[in-house]
Design a protein around this motif. Structure first.
Motif, PDB file in Angstrom:
ATOM      1  N   ALA A  82     -10.855  -8.511 -11.998  1.00 34.61           N
ATOM      2  CA  ALA A  82     -11.505  -8.738 -13.544  1.00 34.61           C
ATOM      3  C   ALA A  82     -10.048  -9.073 -14.121  1.00 34.61           C
ATOM      4  O   ALA A  82      -9.049  -9.035 -13.769  1.00 34.61           O
ATOM      5  N   TYR A  83     -10.352  -9.555 -15.372  1.00 30.75           N
ATOM      6  CA  TYR A  83      -9.352  -9.993 -16.218  1.00 30.75           C
ATOM      7  C   TYR A  83      -8.127  -8.932 -16.567  1.00 30.75           C
ATOM      8  O   TYR A  83      -7.139  -9.190 -16.461  1.00 30.75           O
ATOM      9  N   SER A 103     -12.360   1.644 -14.459  1.00 33.45           N
ATOM     10  CA  SER A 103     -11.909   0.341 -14.617  1.00 33.45           C
ATOM     11  C   SER A 103     -11.433  -0.297 -13.449  1.00 33.45           C
ATOM     12  O   SER A 103     -10.838  -1.433 -13.313  1.00 33.45           O
ATOM     13  N   GLY A 104     -11.427   0.388 -12.215  1.00 30.81           N
ATOM     14  CA  GLY A 104     -11.076  -0.118 -11.103  1.00 30.81           C
ATOM     15  C   GLY A 104      -9.671   0.126 -10.564  1.00 30.81           C
ATOM     16  O   GLY A 104      -9.168  -0.891 -10.180  1.00 30.81           O
ATOM     17  N   LYS A 105      -9.130   1.180 -10.819  1.00 37.30           N
ATOM     18  CA  LYS A 105      -8.078   1.489 -10.699  1.00 37.30           C
ATOM     19  C   LYS A 105      -7.529   1.557  -9.126  1.00 37.30           C
ATOM     20  O   LYS A 105      -6.500   0.891  -8.743  1.00 37.30           O
ATOM     21  N   VAL A 162      -4.463  -1.901  -4.975  1.00 36.98           N
ATOM     22  CA  VAL A 162      -4.424  -2.727  -3.801  1.00 36.98           C
ATOM     23  C   VAL A 162      -3.801  -4.139  -4.074  1.00 36.98           C
ATOM     24  O   VAL A 162      -3.044  -4.982  -3.454  1.00 36.98           O
ATOM     25  N   PHE A 163      -4.469  -4.706  -5.371  1.00 33.86           N
ATOM     26  CA  PHE A 163      -3.951  -6.115  -5.736  1.00 33.86           C
ATOM     27  C   PHE A 163      -2.367  -5.930  -5.753  1.00 33.86           C
ATOM     28  O   PHE A 163      -1.658  -6.848  -5.722  1.00 33.86           O
ATOM     29  N   ASP A 196      -8.992   4.950   1.922  1.00 32.55           N
ATOM     30  CA  ASP A 196     -10.084   4.183   2.482  1.00 32.55           C
ATOM     31  C   ASP A 196     -10.285   2.887   1.721  1.00 32.55           C
ATOM     32  O   ASP A 196     -10.543   1.851   2.534  1.00 32.55           O
ATOM     33  N   THR A 197      -9.955   2.828   0.419  1.00 31.46           N
ATOM     34  CA  THR A 197      -9.973   1.458  -0.329  1.00 31.46           C
ATOM     35  C   THR A 197      -8.739   0.578   0.289  1.00 31.46           C
ATOM     36  O   THR A 197      -8.997  -0.528   0.718  1.00 31.46           O
TER      37      THR A 197
END
Length: 414
Positions: free
Chosen positions: A277-278, A339-341, A346-347, A376-377
């Motif tokens: 996401a942005y 928020s996708g921590k 990972v990114f 796991d992620t």
């Protein structure tokens, strides 16, 4: 009062992309029976001559026969599963295509790159509308396609907000139809954009409608005004040359998860393609920039063009300009819940591994369940990390894992 039509929305999008430096092509002109053909058949979705020219330009040290073989390799991708094809292509695109070349009488391995990731402006960007694709005698024509070096990386489907039946949801359904009827086009897809002229969202080819997200900033400094159309913000913020190339290389992950049927014991592995996401994109780039400064690595290495170089002062918080290079104080990324921590980490890891030439990354958590969840992620995203993460069982194993000169992604609790 001017009436909004699908055609006017399409023209507006093309105009914006033209200003960003894309070459505009009316696709019927380059069709097999067009004025200046660039396709041999309507089944062909790659603009081969553009791809050949780009490969030649980017891979000057690779012999012509090896370049031709690399292009053939992406044309041979043909599993019955759309997402498997897309993943196979994405791997070749982002990791390079292995080829063999003769050097002083010996065979040497090398890689052919389809896109110049180091210099986004060394690529060929085209926006084409009304691009007809025929597959198994089915004829479909997506609204707008963005080609990079002849590869159809982005498909944009537009609907007319003034028509109550043509919603952004119907644009999503149209994409779903394309995926089932002309799947070859999506072998090479990076992501999809859907819009009704008012709402505009982007998502991957495996994303359900609820997973498509708006791109809310045109420059990474501030959220765009509600008076500016979402289509304009997304095109300027997400589809400019530097951001698009950066997203394709560093911000797409194919997440694998296992599921065992309790009755039969059969294990199935599912793959989900996820796109940043942005807020994840901008936060990770800032974090990478800050890490390079804090580690002192940025002195020796040139910061990539695609790195966002905005100072924290623009957010009203203390900046890092007065901090010395190499002070080892990288900073903090502040997140909200949901928020996708995990994916942001990972990114960040995937990008810093390349930027700092394979450093050792240690991920520290304060709870076992959080350690497992985060591990796991990461374990599900091995392709982006380019290595297998390891979970330290105890202090002794942690010490052993950290004895390496460089490399490795190690998980541990405090």
């Amino acid at each position: 009062m001017t009436r909004i039509t699908e055609h006017s929305i399409e023209s507006f999008a093309i105009e914006l992309l033209d200003k960003l430096g894309y070459e505009y092509i009316y696709a019927p002109n380059i069709a097999p029976d067009g004025e200046t053909p660039e396709r041999e058949t309507y089944e062909q979705v790659l603009l081969i001559e553009r791809l050949q020219n780009a490969v030649k330009r980017i891979n000057k040290s690779i012999p012509a026969d090896a370049q031709a073989e690399a292009i053939k390799e992406i044309q041979r991708i043909a599993s019955p599963e759309l997402l498997a094809n897309n993943e196979a292509f994405h791997r070749l695109l982002t990791e390079g295509i292995s080829v063999s070349k003769r050097v002083d009488g010996d065979d040497r391995g090398d890689r052919v790159w389809l896109i110049d990731f180091k210099n986004p402006y060394n690529n060929d960007f085209v926006v084409a509308n009304q691009f007809t694709v025929v597959e198994n005698n089915n004829n479909k024509r997506p609204d707008v396609i963005l080609f990079v070096n002849g590869i159809p990386l982005v498909v944009i489907e537009l609907k007319n907000a003034a028509d109550e039946n043509a919603t952004i949801n119907s644009a999503f359904k149209q994409i779903e139809t394309y995926k089932s009827i002309i799947p070859t086009l999506f072998t090479f897809n990076g992501f999809v954009v859907i819009s009704d002229g008012l709402e505009t969202k982007a998502g991957s080819i495996s994303a359900g409608f609820s997973r498509f997200m708006a791109w809310k900033s045109a420059d990474g400094k501030a959220e765009a005004s509600h008076l500016v159309s979402q289509l304009e913000t997304l095109i300027l913020g997400m589809l400019n040359k530097e951001t698009l190339i950066d997203l394709i290389r560093h911000f797409i992950v194919f997440e694998k998860s296992k599921r065992e049927d309790p009755e039969t014991g059969i294990i199935t592995i599912t793959t989900v393609k996820k796109l940043a996401a942005y807020h994840q994109f901008y936060a990770v780039n800032r974090a990478v920039e800050s890490t390079l400064r804090a580690s002192g690595f940025s002195i020796e290495k040139e910061t990539p063009l695609s790195m966002v170089m905005e100072s924290p002062e623009s957010y009203g918080v203390p900046g890092v300009k007065k901090q010395p290079i190499g002070d080892r104080k990288g900073g903090v990324v502040w997140h909200t819940q949901g928020s996708g921590k995990s994916l942001s980490m990972v990114f960040y890891t995937g990008k810093i591994v390349l930027a700092m030439e394979n450093p050792t990354i240690v991920v520290i958590t304060d709870r076992n369940d959080l350690d497992d969840q985060l591990f796991d992620t990461f374990a599900a995203s091995k392709q982006l990390l380019r290595q297998e993460p390891v979970q330290a069982e105890d202090r002794n194993q942690l010490k052993e894992l950290l004895k390496v000169g460089s490399g490795g992604v190690v998980f541990t609790t405090i």
